[in-house]
Design a protein around this motif. Sequence first.
Motif, PDB file in Angstrom:
ATOM      1  N   SER A 130       0.841  -1.189   0.000  1.00  0.00           N
ATOM      2  CA  SER A 130       0.000   0.000   0.000  1.00  0.00           C
ATOM      3  C   SER A 130       0.883   1.247   0.000  1.00  0.00           C
ATOM      4  O   SER A 130       2.014   1.226   0.495  1.00  0.00           O
ATOM      5  CB  SER A 130      -0.943   0.012   1.200  1.00  0.00           C
ATOM      6  N   PHE A 131       0.358   2.331  -0.549  1.00  0.00           N
ATOM      7  CA  PHE A 131       1.139   3.558  -0.625  1.00  0.00           C
ATOM      8  C   PHE A 131       1.579   4.022   0.758  1.00  0.00           C
ATOM      9  O   PHE A 131       2.707   4.496   0.940  1.00  0.00           O
ATOM     10  CB  PHE A 131       0.324   4.651  -1.321  1.00  0.00           C
ATOM     11  N   ASP A 132       0.715   3.851   1.750  1.00  0.00           N
ATOM     12  CA  ASP A 132       1.039   4.305   3.101  1.00  0.00           C
ATOM     13  C   ASP A 132       2.081   3.430   3.791  1.00  0.00           C
ATOM     14  O   ASP A 132       2.663   3.850   4.802  1.00  0.00           O
ATOM     15  CB  ASP A 132      -0.233   4.354   3.955  1.00  0.00           C
ATOM     16  N   ASP A 133       2.316   2.232   3.259  1.00  0.00           N
ATOM     17  CA  ASP A 133       3.318   1.339   3.850  1.00  0.00           C
ATOM     18  C   ASP A 133       4.691   1.485   3.208  1.00  0.00           C
ATOM     19  O   ASP A 133       5.630   0.771   3.580  1.00  0.00           O
ATOM     20  CB  ASP A 133       2.865  -0.123   3.734  1.00  0.00           C
ATOM     21  N   LEU A 134       4.814   2.411   2.249  1.00  0.00           N
ATOM     22  CA  LEU A 134       6.117   2.622   1.641  1.00  0.00           C
ATOM     23  C   LEU A 134       7.091   3.209   2.660  1.00  0.00           C
ATOM     24  O   LEU A 134       6.734   4.114   3.422  1.00  0.00           O
ATOM     25  CB  LEU A 134       6.013   3.589   0.464  1.00  0.00           C
ATOM     26  N   PRO A 135       8.332   2.746   2.665  1.00  0.00           N
ATOM     27  CA  PRO A 135       9.352   3.422   3.475  1.00  0.00           C
ATOM     28  C   PRO A 135       9.751   4.728   2.798  1.00  0.00           C
ATOM     29  O   PRO A 135       9.301   5.022   1.685  1.00  0.00           O
ATOM     30  CB  PRO A 135      10.505   2.411   3.464  1.00  0.00           C
ATOM     31  N   PRO A 136      10.575   5.544   3.411  1.00  0.00           N
ATOM     32  CA  PRO A 136      11.038   6.775   2.750  1.00  0.00           C
ATOM     33  C   PRO A 136      11.698   6.453   1.408  1.00  0.00           C
ATOM     34  O   PRO A 136      12.523   5.542   1.323  1.00  0.00           O
ATOM     35  CB  PRO A 136      12.052   7.353   3.738  1.00  0.00           C
ATOM     36  N   ILE A 137      11.309   7.192   0.380  1.00  0.00           N
ATOM     37  CA  ILE A 137      11.835   6.948  -0.964  1.00  0.00           C
ATOM     38  C   ILE A 137      12.857   8.038  -1.303  1.00  0.00           C
ATOM     39  O   ILE A 137      12.553   9.226  -1.254  1.00  0.00           O
ATOM     40  CB  ILE A 137      10.705   6.925  -2.011  1.00  0.00           C
ATOM     41  N   ASP A 138      14.064   7.604  -1.650  1.00  0.00           N
ATOM     42  CA  ASP A 138      15.147   8.537  -1.953  1.00  0.00           C
ATOM     43  C   ASP A 138      15.296   8.808  -3.444  1.00  0.00           C
ATOM     44  O   ASP A 138      15.634   9.921  -3.848  1.00  0.00           O
ATOM     45  CB  ASP A 138      16.471   7.978  -1.422  1.00  0.00           C
ATOM     46  N   VAL A 139      15.074   7.781  -4.266  1.00  0.00           N
ATOM     47  CA  VAL A 139      15.294   7.888  -5.707  1.00  0.00           C
ATOM     48  C   VAL A 139      14.161   7.176  -6.428  1.00  0.00           C
ATOM     49  O   VAL A 139      13.741   6.079  -6.020  1.00  0.00           O
ATOM     50  CB  VAL A 139      16.642   7.264  -6.126  1.00  0.00           C
ATOM     51  N   VAL A 140      13.659   7.798  -7.499  1.00  0.00           N
ATOM     52  CA  VAL A 140      12.680   7.170  -8.387  1.00  0.00           C
ATOM     53  C   VAL A 140      13.320   7.050  -9.765  1.00  0.00           C
ATOM     54  O   VAL A 140      13.857   8.026 -10.299  1.00  0.00           O
ATOM     55  CB  VAL A 140      11.379   7.990  -8.469  1.00  0.00           C
TER      56      VAL A 140
END
Length: 348
Positions: A130-140
Motif C-alpha cells: 500500500s502507498f502508506d506502507d512505503l518506506p522513505p523513498i530517496d530515488v525514483v
Amino acid sequence: MQPIKSFMRHFFLLSIIFLPACGAMYRGPVSSHFDGRRFFNPEPNHSFGDMVKWLWEMETVAWPRWVDDPPQPAPPERVGAGDLRVTYINHATMLLQLDELNILTDPIWSERAGPVSWLGTKRVRAPGVSFDDLPPIDVVLISHDHYDHLDLPTLRRIMDRHLPIVLAGLGVKRHLDDALAERTVELDWWQSHVDQARQVQFTFVPARHQSGRAPFRENVTLWGGFLINSPAGQVYFAGDTAIGSFLDELHNHITRLRLAILPVGSYEKRWFMQSQHLNPDDAVSIHCRLGAPLSIGMHFGTFAEHPEQTIDAHEKDLVAALHRHDVAAEQFRLLKFGESLAVPPLNE
C-alpha cells in the motif's frame, strides 16, 4: 474478448484528443540514437501500419476481473550497508533497498494506466504494498514515458510525501509540472548520476523499446534501463525492452552483478512484440548472457493492456525457458505481489 479489443481501438482513437502540443520534447545534438527530432533503436522497429494491423487483428483472451493476493509483510524502513532487498509491488514497480538507500522503479498506484483517471486500462489487482506502507523513498527511476511506467498522479504523491530525486531519459521533464521537473535529472544513454553520500551510481543504459503517450508523438523522449553500481554490487533494471545489440555493450559494464530485474509479460502477438518486449525465453537468455546470479521477473499480471496471453502464461513459459536453458528455478524468480526477497551477497 471483443470488449477489450474494442476498447483498445477506441483508446487509440480517443488518445488523439489528448495529443500534446507539437513542440519538440527534447532539443539536442544528433547522436547514434537521436536524429534531431526523434529517438530511435539501432534495430528496425515496427511501423505505424504494423501497429494498426496489430490493434485491428488483436485476439485477446479472458483475464479475471479482479485478483485478491495474500497480504505480505510491509518492507523494512531501510537495509544496512552491503545489504540488498527487492520487493515486487506491481507491474514494473519494484522497491530496491540497498546500502541504506530506497529506490522505486516506474511507480504506479493509480487505478488506471492512461491519460486521465477515467480513460486507460484498469488494474486487476491492488499494488502489493500500500502507498502508506512505503518506506522513505530517496530515488525514483523512470524507464520511459508510457502511461504504465510514467504515472504522473503517483509521481506527484511520491514527491509530496518523500521528495526524492527522479532519474529519467532525455525529454521526460516536458511531461512534468515545475515541482517534479525541479527534482528530475534527465540522462542520455550511458550518462550517470551519483548519490555522493552513499556512493551509489545510476547509469541510464540502452533498451530496445520506444516511447510516446499519444499517436504520432512516438519516440520524442528517450527510453532505457538502469545499471545501479553500489558497494552492495550491481543491479540491472531493464525497464521495457526486447533483445537488442545494446546487450553486448551492457555486458562490458557488468563487473559485480548481484541482481537483474527483467520483464517477462505482454509478449504476444510475437510478430509484433518481439521488437518491444521480452518473452520468458528471451529473459532467461539475457540472464545467462549477463551472468546474473539471480534474476527477478516483472511486468506481468497487473494491467490487461493487450492480453493476448493468459494472466499466468508467463509462469509456465518461464518454467519451460529455464529447462531449455538449463537454469535452476532459484536463479530466476517470480515474486508474489508485495513479496520481498533478501538477495544473497556476491561470492567474492
